[in-house]
Design an enzyme around this catalytic site. Sequence first.
Site, PDB file in Angstrom:
ATOM      1  N   CYS A  62      46.322  39.583  40.391  1.00 13.10           N
ATOM      2  CA  CYS A  62      45.743  38.415  40.716  1.00 13.10           C
ATOM      3  C   CYS A  62      44.191  38.632  41.160  1.00 13.10           C
ATOM      4  O   CYS A  62      43.856  39.633  41.723  1.00 13.10           O
ATOM      5  CB  CYS A  62      46.237  37.849  42.104  1.00 13.10           C
ATOM      6  SG  CYS A  62      47.693  37.172  42.062  1.00 13.10           S
TER       7      CYS A  62
ATOM      8  N   LEU B 122      40.464  36.925  42.628  1.00 11.60           N
ATOM      9  CA  LEU B 122      39.985  35.831  43.428  1.00 11.60           C
ATOM     10  C   LEU B 122      38.337  36.097  44.096  1.00 11.60           C
ATOM     11  O   LEU B 122      38.203  37.099  44.360  1.00 11.60           O
ATOM     12  CB  LEU B 122      40.498  35.587  44.742  1.00 11.60           C
ATOM     13  CG  LEU B 122      39.932  34.378  45.593  1.00 11.60           C
ATOM     14  CD1 LEU B 122      40.135  33.053  45.252  1.00 11.60           C
ATOM     15  CD2 LEU B 122      40.652  34.487  47.167  1.00 11.60           C
TER      16      LEU B 122
ATOM     17  N   ARG C  37      30.564  31.968  40.710  1.00 12.79           N
ATOM     18  CA  ARG C  37      29.510  31.665  39.821  1.00 12.79           C
ATOM     19  C   ARG C  37      28.303  32.354  39.992  1.00 12.79           C
ATOM     20  O   ARG C  37      27.019  32.110  39.688  1.00 12.79           O
ATOM     21  CB  ARG C  37      29.016  29.880  39.674  1.00 12.79           C
ATOM     22  CG  ARG C  37      30.228  29.180  39.207  1.00 12.79           C
ATOM     23  CD  ARG C  37      30.619  29.248  37.927  1.00 12.79           C
ATOM     24  NE  ARG C  37      29.893  29.191  36.574  1.00 12.79           N
ATOM     25  CZ  ARG C  37      29.471  28.199  36.030  1.00 12.79           C
ATOM     26  NH1 ARG C  37      29.801  27.206  36.149  1.00 12.79           N
ATOM     27  NH2 ARG C  37      28.794  28.737  34.760  1.00 12.79           N
TER      28      ARG C  37
ATOM     29  N   TYR D 143      30.138  37.882  40.645  1.00 13.39           N
ATOM     30  CA  TYR D 143      31.265  38.728  41.086  1.00 13.39           C
ATOM     31  C   TYR D 143      32.691  38.624  40.562  1.00 13.39           C
ATOM     32  O   TYR D 143      33.346  39.781  40.312  1.00 13.39           O
ATOM     33  CB  TYR D 143      31.595  38.213  42.613  1.00 13.39           C
ATOM     34  CG  TYR D 143      30.397  38.389  43.442  1.00 13.39           C
ATOM     35  CD1 TYR D 143      29.881  39.642  43.866  1.00 13.39           C
ATOM     36  CD2 TYR D 143      29.686  37.343  43.911  1.00 13.39           C
ATOM     37  CE1 TYR D 143      28.771  39.784  44.842  1.00 13.39           C
ATOM     38  CE2 TYR D 143      28.667  37.237  44.809  1.00 13.39           C
ATOM     39  CZ  TYR D 143      28.274  38.545  45.254  1.00 13.39           C
ATOM     40  OH  TYR D 143      27.062  38.704  46.339  1.00 13.39           O
TER      41      TYR D 143
ATOM     42  N   LYS E 171      33.080  38.498  36.926  1.00  7.12           N
ATOM     43  CA  LYS E 171      32.954  39.576  35.884  1.00  7.12           C
ATOM     44  C   LYS E 171      32.835  41.063  36.509  1.00  7.12           C
ATOM     45  O   LYS E 171      33.473  41.738  35.875  1.00  7.12           O
ATOM     46  CB  LYS E 171      31.710  38.971  35.274  1.00  7.12           C
ATOM     47  CG  LYS E 171      32.038  38.262  34.156  1.00  7.12           C
ATOM     48  CD  LYS E 171      30.953  37.584  33.102  1.00  7.12           C
ATOM     49  CE  LYS E 171      30.823  36.197  33.350  1.00  7.12           C
ATOM     50  NZ  LYS E 171      29.343  35.972  32.724  1.00  7.12           N
TER      51      LYS E 171
ATOM     52  N   GLU F 290      47.716  39.814  34.237  1.00  5.07           N
ATOM     53  CA  GLU F 290      48.769  39.481  34.350  1.00  5.07           C
ATOM     54  C   GLU F 290      48.683  38.103  33.985  1.00  5.07           C
ATOM     55  O   GLU F 290      47.800  37.196  34.174  1.00  5.07           O
ATOM     56  CB  GLU F 290      49.497  39.436  35.696  1.00  5.07           C
ATOM     57  CG  GLU F 290      51.079  38.952  35.829  1.00  5.07           C
ATOM     58  CD  GLU F 290      51.368  39.191  37.045  1.00  5.07           C
ATOM     59  OE1 GLU F 290      51.348  40.284  37.851  1.00  5.07           O
ATOM     60  OE2 GLU F 290      51.915  38.115  37.783  1.00  5.07           O
TER      61      GLU F 290
HETATM   62  N1  ACO Z   1      32.845  25.886  35.863  1.00  3.41           N
HETATM   63  C1  ACO Z   1      32.784  26.520  34.432  1.00  3.41           C
HETATM   64  N2  ACO Z   1      32.717  27.697  34.086  1.00  3.41           N
HETATM   65  C2  ACO Z   1      33.128  28.553  34.970  1.00  3.41           C
HETATM   66  C3  ACO Z   1      33.256  28.295  36.381  1.00  3.41           C
HETATM   67  C4  ACO Z   1      33.249  26.667  36.705  1.00  3.41           C
HETATM   68  N3  ACO Z   1      33.532  26.299  37.994  1.00  3.41           N
HETATM   69  N4  ACO Z   1      33.584  29.422  37.287  1.00  3.41           N
HETATM   70  C5  ACO Z   1      33.714  30.284  36.298  1.00  3.41           C
HETATM   71  N5  ACO Z   1      33.299  29.850  35.062  1.00  3.41           N
HETATM   72  C6  ACO Z   1      33.083  30.770  33.856  1.00  3.41           C
HETATM   73  C7  ACO Z   1      31.587  30.990  33.372  1.00  3.41           C
HETATM   74  O1  ACO Z   1      31.681  31.050  32.233  1.00  3.41           O
HETATM   75  C8  ACO Z   1      31.171  32.161  34.305  1.00  3.41           C
HETATM   76  O2  ACO Z   1      30.276  32.767  33.427  1.00  3.41           O
HETATM   77  P1  ACO Z   1      28.577  32.272  33.658  1.00  3.41           P
HETATM   78  O3  ACO Z   1      28.410  31.829  35.079  1.00  3.41           O
HETATM   79  O4  ACO Z   1      27.886  33.287  33.339  1.00  3.41           O
HETATM   80  O5  ACO Z   1      28.716  30.864  33.063  1.00  3.41           O
HETATM   81  C9  ACO Z   1      32.454  33.213  34.288  1.00  3.41           C
HETATM   82  O6  ACO Z   1      33.630  32.032  34.248  1.00  3.41           O
HETATM   83  C10 ACO Z   1      32.616  33.890  35.391  1.00  3.41           C
HETATM   84  O7  ACO Z   1      31.531  33.762  36.173  1.00  3.41           O
HETATM   85  P2  ACO Z   1      31.413  34.689  37.405  1.00  3.41           P
HETATM   86  O8  ACO Z   1      30.704  34.393  38.561  1.00  3.41           O
HETATM   87  O9  ACO Z   1      31.597  36.067  37.164  1.00  3.41           O
HETATM   88  O10 ACO Z   1      33.175  34.573  38.183  1.00  3.41           O
HETATM   89  P3  ACO Z   1      33.525  33.949  39.680  1.00  3.41           P
HETATM   90  O11 ACO Z   1      33.011  34.852  40.676  1.00  3.41           O
HETATM   91  O12 ACO Z   1      33.295  32.708  39.920  1.00  3.41           O
HETATM   92  O13 ACO Z   1      34.852  34.109  39.804  1.00  3.41           O
HETATM   93  C11 ACO Z   1      37.110  33.394  39.143  1.00  3.41           C
HETATM   94  C12 ACO Z   1      35.770  33.727  38.623  1.00  3.41           C
HETATM   95  C13 ACO Z   1      37.508  34.834  39.842  1.00  3.41           C
HETATM   96  C14 ACO Z   1      38.195  33.386  38.232  1.00  3.41           C
HETATM   97  C15 ACO Z   1      36.940  32.384  40.376  1.00  3.41           C
HETATM   98  O14 ACO Z   1      36.809  31.346  39.713  1.00  3.41           O
HETATM   99  C16 ACO Z   1      38.224  32.074  41.145  1.00  3.41           C
HETATM  100  O15 ACO Z   1      38.499  33.063  42.168  1.00  3.41           O
HETATM  101  N6  ACO Z   1      39.071  31.150  40.872  1.00  3.41           N
HETATM  102  C17 ACO Z   1      40.259  30.688  41.830  1.00  3.41           C
HETATM  103  C18 ACO Z   1      41.417  31.839  41.433  1.00  3.41           C
HETATM  104  C19 ACO Z   1      41.754  31.997  39.941  1.00  3.41           C
HETATM  105  O16 ACO Z   1      41.812  31.032  39.175  1.00  3.41           O
HETATM  106  N7  ACO Z   1      41.857  33.399  39.663  1.00  3.41           N
HETATM  107  C20 ACO Z   1      42.358  33.797  38.379  1.00  3.41           C
HETATM  108  C21 ACO Z   1      43.726  33.592  38.240  1.00  3.41           C
HETATM  109  S1  ACO Z   1      44.248  34.309  36.654  1.00  3.41           S
HETATM  110  C22 ACO Z   1      44.817  35.859  37.453  1.00  3.41           C
HETATM  111  O17 ACO Z   1      44.667  35.946  38.586  1.00  3.41           O
HETATM  112  C23 ACO Z   1      45.462  36.875  36.546  1.00  3.41           C
END
Ligand code: ACO
Length: 444
Positions: free
Chosen positions: A310, A312, A319, A322, A324, A344
């Site tokens: 997982c 998060l 955004r 973090y 990435k 996963e």
């Molecule tokens: N809208 C559109 N694109 C998005 C969004 C959004 N709200 N959030 C992330 N992205 C995309 C973008 O392409 C972004 O890159 P960019 O900002 O350069 O355009 C890219 O994803 C990653 O951005 P980061 O800033 O590096 O990622 P962030 O710190 O926001 O974390 C994460 C991404 C971990 C998926 C976060 O959104 C999160 O915690 N979500 C809730 C939990 C979740 O869904 N986790 C993944 C489940 S799958 C698994 O665990 C295996």
Amino acid sequence: MGSIDTPTITENGTTQSHTAAAAADGDQKPLASSNGAPAEMTLELEATKKRRASMLPLEVGTRVMCRWRDGKYHPVKVIERRKVHYGGPNDYEYYVHYTEFNRRLDEWVKLEQLDLDSVETVVDEKVEDKVTSLKMTRHQKRKIDETHVEVGHEELDAASLREHEEFTKVKNIATIELGRYEIETWYFSPFPPEYNDSLKLYFCEFCLNFMKRKEQLQRHMRKCDLKHPPGDEIYRSGTLSMFEVDGKKNKVYGQNLCYLAKLFLDHKTLYYDVDLFLFYVLCECDDRGCHMVGYFSKEKHSEESYNLACILTLPPYQRKGYGKFLIAFSYELSKKEGKVGTPERPLSDLGLLSYRGYWTRVLLDILKKHKGNISIKELSDMTAIKAEDILTTLQSLELIQYRKGQHVICADPKVLERHLKAAGRGGLEVDVSKLIWTPYKEQS
Ligand code: ACO
Ligand code: ZN
């Protein structure tokens, strides 16, 4: 890339537009005629009023249009209903799922937000259940089964199980306080029953213990001697630190982290045995301590070559790159282990976007610099990205051709540049020289 919290991604690929203007037509019709309206009109309005009243209260499962925060009407499904305090017999609030949007936008709405003229009375749960079960992977099913075993539901028949799943569809905790932030939650998380009556929970940002009242937290903060996650600091670069927490050695912390994370993770079941996991907790550090930004978990031993279970990033930190960073970190660990890895499944919408972005950037950066032929196997060895993920990424960018029984990568520099631009920012870099880590070994 547009924000996902606006209706850019739909559940079924459709974008229905029922605008506020169109719906207001139905919504704002006066229900009784006023001064001197023709008699048929009065009758018609009376009939409409009666028809609407006869639908109330709406049944769970009803599909109807609902006015969202953008002022427009969107299709929803009623997930739950509850009586309004001191209201009449038919005064209910409804918990709705916007079928075009992710479940994190599910919410309680008032009757006024629903366009009763759009009510669909036929609710075909069976078809829907079939679709859901088809979408579930074997692994996911196994986990769901485990969940039910863990919570003591092994005796439940299919109908009761469905009921249990219905129950978890409604968010229980609305907000949490964590460090400097008050955060709105996204999904249901199965906190112990004594927390069922709380809409808000207060977390200690260091040990992640949670409490129902602010005063309890304040008292706790005076006693709690942690200033960072309990575990080994395996990475420090500037103000960023990563801690490795062993779920076996820090069971309560691991469980607390899972309860917290589930508030933002839809697809993941929580009843893992935390003993089997390592938690990599990313912190921003200052003179008050190391403040959690996000984390990922990883099985100590994965048969499926998962290098991340997982992931998060807490909403206030999203955004900013973090996510990435965490993904890159998980691959750096795989490289040190000399293994390829993959996250996963299933991935959430945001998870998939982040991974696609990461894979695209890493692979295209290599292709851009590389002279001559390169195979998927070589790319996999260099990046620790599993071959299947490389193939699907390059295929989705239309960089793969199938020639003479072989996949061939076609990398025109101009095309690569275009894709790289579209893949967004690179995120925060992992400085491998700052990673001090040896792969997990079972201690006897
Ligand atoms: N809208 C559109 N694109 C998005 C969004 C959004 N709200 N959030 C992330 N992205 C995309 C973008 O392409 C972004 O890159 P960019 O900002 O350069 O355009 C890219 O994803 C990653 O951005 P980061 O800033 O590096 O990622 P962030 O710190 O926001 O974390 C994460 C991404 C971990 C998926 C976060 O959104 C999160 O915690 N979500 C809730 C939990 C979740 O869904 N986790 C993944 C489940 S799958 C698994 O665990 C295996
Ligand atoms: Zn504490």
